[in-house]
Write an enzyme that holds these catalytic residues in place. Sequence first.
Site, short mmCIF file in Angstrom:
data_model
loop_
_atom_site.label_atom_id
_atom_site.label_comp_id
_atom_site.label_asym_id
_atom_site.label_seq_id
_atom_site.Cartn_x
_atom_site.Cartn_y
_atom_site.Cartn_z
N PHE A 16 -93.31 62.64 3.59
CA PHE A 16 -92.75 62.35 2.30
C PHE A 16 -93.38 61.28 1.98
O PHE A 16 -93.89 60.52 2.59
CB PHE A 16 -91.12 61.77 2.24
CG PHE A 16 -90.19 62.84 2.88
CD1 PHE A 16 -89.93 64.12 2.18
CD2 PHE A 16 -89.60 62.49 4.08
CE1 PHE A 16 -89.20 65.14 2.57
CE2 PHE A 16 -88.70 63.91 4.71
CZ PHE A 16 -88.54 64.78 4.15
N ARG A 43 -91.56 64.83 -3.14
CA ARG A 43 -91.23 66.06 -2.03
C ARG A 43 -92.00 67.37 -2.40
O ARG A 43 -92.10 68.10 -1.56
CB ARG A 43 -89.62 66.24 -1.64
CG ARG A 43 -89.22 67.11 -0.94
CD ARG A 43 -89.71 66.94 0.47
NE ARG A 43 -88.95 67.79 1.42
CZ ARG A 43 -89.61 68.80 1.91
NH1 ARG A 43 -90.74 69.13 1.66
NH2 ARG A 43 -88.68 69.59 2.77
N ALA A 83 -85.10 78.19 3.83
CA ALA A 83 -85.77 77.45 2.86
C ALA A 83 -87.09 77.04 3.51
O ALA A 83 -87.07 76.74 4.97
CB ALA A 83 -84.89 76.22 2.60
N GLU A 104 -88.29 82.52 9.61
CA GLU A 104 -87.14 81.72 10.18
C GLU A 104 -85.83 82.86 10.56
O GLU A 104 -85.21 82.31 11.34
CB GLU A 104 -86.30 80.79 9.05
CG GLU A 104 -87.37 79.64 8.85
CD GLU A 104 -86.83 78.59 7.83
OE1 GLU A 104 -85.63 78.74 7.26
OE2 GLU A 104 -87.47 77.49 7.54
N PRO A 122 -81.80 64.62 -8.59
CA PRO A 122 -82.64 64.00 -9.53
C PRO A 122 -82.67 62.50 -9.68
O PRO A 122 -83.40 61.99 -10.35
CB PRO A 122 -82.21 64.66 -10.84
CG PRO A 122 -80.92 65.20 -10.70
CD PRO A 122 -80.64 65.49 -9.25
N GLY A 123 -81.73 61.79 -9.02
CA GLY A 123 -81.69 60.62 -9.09
C GLY A 123 -82.55 59.91 -8.29
O GLY A 123 -82.77 58.57 -8.24
N GLU A 151 -94.16 73.71 14.06
CA GLU A 151 -93.29 73.04 13.23
C GLU A 151 -92.19 72.51 13.80
O GLU A 151 -91.21 71.76 12.93
CB GLU A 151 -92.94 73.73 11.74
CG GLU A 151 -94.34 73.88 11.03
CD GLU A 151 -93.74 74.75 9.77
OE1 GLU A 151 -92.60 75.15 9.48
OE2 GLU A 151 -94.59 75.59 9.12
N GLU A 153 -89.52 73.98 15.11
CA GLU A 153 -88.39 74.75 14.80
C GLU A 153 -87.61 75.08 15.59
O GLU A 153 -88.35 75.82 16.49
CB GLU A 153 -88.57 75.46 13.50
CG GLU A 153 -89.13 74.68 12.10
CD GLU A 153 -89.62 75.78 11.12
OE1 GLU A 153 -89.22 75.54 9.79
OE2 GLU A 153 -90.16 76.93 11.46
#
Length: 191
Positions: A16, A43, A83, A104, A122-123, A151, A153
Amino acid sequence: MEVKILKKERLLDDFFKVDAAELQFEKFDGKFSEPVRRLNLERGEAVAVLIYVRDRDSFVLIRQFRFAVYETGRDGWIDEIVAGVLDKEGETPVECARREVREEAGYEVDEFEKIGTIFVSPGITTERIHLFIGFCNAQDKRFTGGGLAEEHEDIQVVEWTREEAWKKLQNKEIEDGKTVLALQYFFLYEK
């Protein structure tokens, strides 16, 4: 409406990116705000897919460990729709959705219905998710699923009947926002 960026710095440059800005924004009365400090978690974009298995009238989701969930005092495991990050050069949201479903959940899905594109929070973050329903049948389970080892996972594939999903929605048992939204859309429009 106008925004004046007075100062901006990168605080974190990792998986990030976090930026801090001192800024002023034009208010509804036409005047500028006092200088305020705002953070942004950069992100990028992602996709999320509610997999609907037509011939079983069921939904395929995944269960995996999420550190952020763990940090809230829970055990860290959460059920959610498939996702993933849209991070491969030139890849479209549908191509990314198809890839993530395969990795996945192990399904080969070719029919996608776009629900919409949403800002996650969005904040604080620029992250947007392209939200889909992926339609398939039981024989479309062609791969193991479970995520990618590279990854780190460790994904368990979960299947809910239509009735189970509806009850979980009604009982407010689903805590993942994109999953709630996708299921609500399905029950409103797909019947």
